[in-house]
Design an enzyme around this catalytic site. Structure first.
Site, PDB file in Angstrom:
ATOM      1  N   HIS A  24     -15.280  -8.927 -98.999  1.00 26.20           N
ATOM      2  CA  HIS A  24     -16.485  -9.126 -99.096  1.00 26.20           C
ATOM      3  C   HIS A  24     -16.802  -8.992 -99.968  1.00 26.20           C
ATOM      4  CE1 HIS A  24     -16.143 -11.883 -95.203  1.00 26.20           C
ATOM      5  NE2 HIS A  24     -15.233 -10.852 -94.450  1.00 26.20           N
ATOM      6  N   CYS A  83     -18.776 -14.158 -92.000  1.00 29.43           N
ATOM      7  CA  CYS A  83     -18.885 -13.613 -91.066  1.00 29.43           C
ATOM      8  C   CYS A  83     -20.092 -14.417 -90.315  1.00 29.43           C
ATOM      9  CB  CYS A  83     -17.942 -13.178 -90.837  1.00 29.43           C
ATOM     10  SG  CYS A  83     -18.153 -12.126 -88.640  1.00 29.43           S
TER      11      CYS A  83
END
Ligand code: HMG
Ligand code: MG
Length: 302
Positions: free
Chosen positions: A209, A240
């Site tokens: 990420h 998330c």
């Protein structure tokens, strides 16, 4: 070590990307996104997840999306399955690969899948067995291999522990994930190093990420160790739901641009990929979260 000459990219945009979107994204839009990704040359796409719709409402249309895709030969379609219930529903939609997902940090395991690491492995084991028996490939995602939103830094020994358990239950390859994008190159290399006793380099995927803007550097650091499978998200979609503040995966456009610039083949048509990213970003009412996509779109305007 010399760099790989070819890299395999798994676009996780339809799953990791869209799972965190607050506004409803109709199944037809998700299906169109998958079609555009495969038209751009992606040969691995993480389509959806068979998780509780109460936990992740955006993925409630999992079966509709999987059943609506016009499959292209040579493309691998994967889905997340956290337990037997998820696997049962997923298997009816004929995925090529299922993904069990655990965490190197106990706190994240509890927040994300409501059980301890050990309990998660107990749940995954029959799912892995059933998938392999049905001829479905099995990947294991390992979250928080560098840092955890609840516990802070995660030691490489925790990664080794999880990788060992994943291997024991028959998982075929693993994702070394920097869930919150806090990692930097040497830390990511340590997480990969901790995985290598259990999975060889051909069976390790980098999943970075980009919250702190380190994902391309982390990708290069992994490439230098011989890793040649990576996950990325078209238009840098996502985050998330159980990692507050964490932004999406590194954008596929940025990774492809970097790799092509280094003479590394991906089989992806960058222009068509930018179109796919512009399509979904247009639907979401924002610019793609990708420097490369923005640069190419600006250049097209002349
Ligand atoms: P739970 O509440 O502990 O499950 O959730 P349970 O077995 O006690 O069941 C409770 C209810 O959930 C029941 O329904 C079940 O039917 C239902 P009720 O009787 O209350 O109406 N249920 C399900 N429904 C649909 N599909 C299922 C399923 N299982 C139970 N598979 C569970 C446990 C794992 C299901 C839950 O915690 C969950 O769905 N979590 C979602 C986690 C998630 O999707 N997180 C995001 C993906 S992971 C990620 O993004 C990280 C990754 O990208 C790598 C990285 O970056 O780190 C992969
Ligand atoms: Mg992720």
């Amino acid at each position: 070590m010399s760099l790989p000459s070819r890299v395999q990219l798994i676009d996780v945009g339809p799953r990791d990307g869209l799972q965190n979107e607050k506004q409803p994204v109709p199944a037809a839009v998700k299906i169109e996104l998958v079609h555009r990704l495969q038209a751009a040359g992606l040969t691995e796409i993480e389509v959806t997840s068979f998780v509780s719709p109460k936990w992740v409402p955006q993925m409630a249309d999992n079966a509709e999306v999987m059943n609506g895709i016009q499959r292209q030969a040579g493309v691998r379609y994967s889905v997340l399955t956290p337990n037997a219930q998820g696997f049962e529903a997923a298997s009816k939609t004929r995925p090529d690969e299922i993904v069990v997902f655990g965490a190197a940090s106990e706190a994240f395991s509890h927040k994300n899948i409501n059980c301890s690491i050990a309990e998660s492995i107990e749940r995954f084991a029959p799912v892995v067995q059933a998938a392999l028996a049905a001829g479905i490939a099995v990947r294991g995602a390992m979250s928080c291999t560098v840092a955890c939103p609840y516990e802070g830094e995660v030691a490489p020994e925790r990664v080794a522990y999880l990788a060992g358990l994943m291997k024991q239950i028959g998982v075929q390859r693993v994702d070394v994930a920097d869930t919150i994008g806090a990692g930097t190159p040497l830390k990511v290399q340590k997480a990969i190093e901790a995985t290598l006793p259990y999975f060889d380099v051909d069976h390790i995927c980098g999943h970075f990420h980009d919250t702190y803007g380190q994902a391309l550097a982390n990708t290069l650091a992994a490439l230098q160790m011989g890793v040649w499978n990576f996950q990325s998200s078209v238009a840098g979609l996502g985050g998330c739901p159980y990692a507050k503040g964490a932004t999406g995966n590194v954008s596929t456009e940025d990774v492809v641009y970097m790799l092509h610039g280094m003479g590394i083949d991906t089989g992806i048509d960058l222009d068509k990929l930018v179109d796919a990213g512009a399509f979904i970003s247009g639907f979401l009412g924002r610019q793609p979260n990708s420097n490369v996509a923005k640069a190419i779109l600006n250049k097209r305007l002349g």
